[in-house]
Motif scaffolding. Structure first.
Motif, short mmCIF file in Angstrom:
data_model
loop_
_atom_site.label_atom_id
_atom_site.label_comp_id
_atom_site.label_asym_id
_atom_site.label_seq_id
_atom_site.Cartn_x
_atom_site.Cartn_y
_atom_site.Cartn_z
N LEU A 213 0.83 -1.21 0.00
CA LEU A 213 0.00 0.00 0.00
C LEU A 213 0.86 1.26 0.00
O LEU A 213 0.52 2.25 -0.65
N ALA B 256 0.94 3.99 -2.93
CA ALA B 256 0.72 5.42 -2.68
C ALA B 256 1.90 6.25 -3.22
O ALA B 256 1.69 7.30 -3.84
N GLY C 137 1.84 8.94 -6.25
CA GLY C 137 2.45 10.27 -6.10
C GLY C 137 3.46 10.54 -7.19
O GLY C 137 3.52 11.64 -7.75
#
Length: 160
Positions: free
Chosen positions: A51, A55, A59
């Motif tokens: 995770l 993320a 980004g």
């Protein structure tokens, strides 16, 4: 792949001229293994949670999209008010508009790309924890590759 009818010579120096062009396979051969290596390191070396990697990857893609827009909008199409600025604009992007079907002028050559990549990686490493910078930069570079090859296809392919 269609062959361009003509192309530009940008530099008198044969070495600089060779460094100003790139074969369409070169970005994938240079950056693809680096993307894979950085992604592998996120899991195998840094043992980051999937995770967290996802993320950071999201980004990286978001920052790539913003960076590409800003570069294209404010650097690649800068108003050439002086002869030096006109020459700079032509070298970094104008040649692409003059010879849009030249496959060796559609992707960034590896030498300036490597300089930009080193600077950006250093910036991301300073802004993020070093172990987070790697998956972030892997996604950033992956976004660059997807953009580059989409751009190449739109110019040289036959999209419907």
């Amino acid at each position: 792949m269609r062959r361009p009818r003509e192309t530009a010579r940008l530099f008198e120096s044969d070495l600089l001229e060779r460094c100003s062009r790139t074969h369409p396979l070169v970005p994938a051969l240079v950056w693809g293994p680096i993307v894979a290596w950085l992604a592998w390191r996120a899991f195998a070396v840094h043992r980051l949670d999937p995770l967290v990697v996802g993320a950071l990857g999201a980004g990286g893609l978001l920052v790539w999209t913003f960076a590409e827009y800003m570069l294209h909008r404010f650097l690649f199409h800068l108003a050439p008010r002086t002869p030096a600025r006109r020459r700079l604009q032509f070298l970094i992007h104008g040649v692409h508009h003059e010879w849009p079907d030249d496959p060796r002028r559609l992707l960034m050559p590896p030498v300036p790309a490597a300089v930009a990549a080193c600077l950006l990686y250093g910036l991301f490493r300073a802004a993020l924890a070093p172990h987070w910078a790697e998956p972030f930069f892997a996604a950033f570079l992956g976004g660059y590759l997807v953009y580059d090859y989409t751009h190449l296809y739109l110019h040289l392919g036959r999209p419907r």
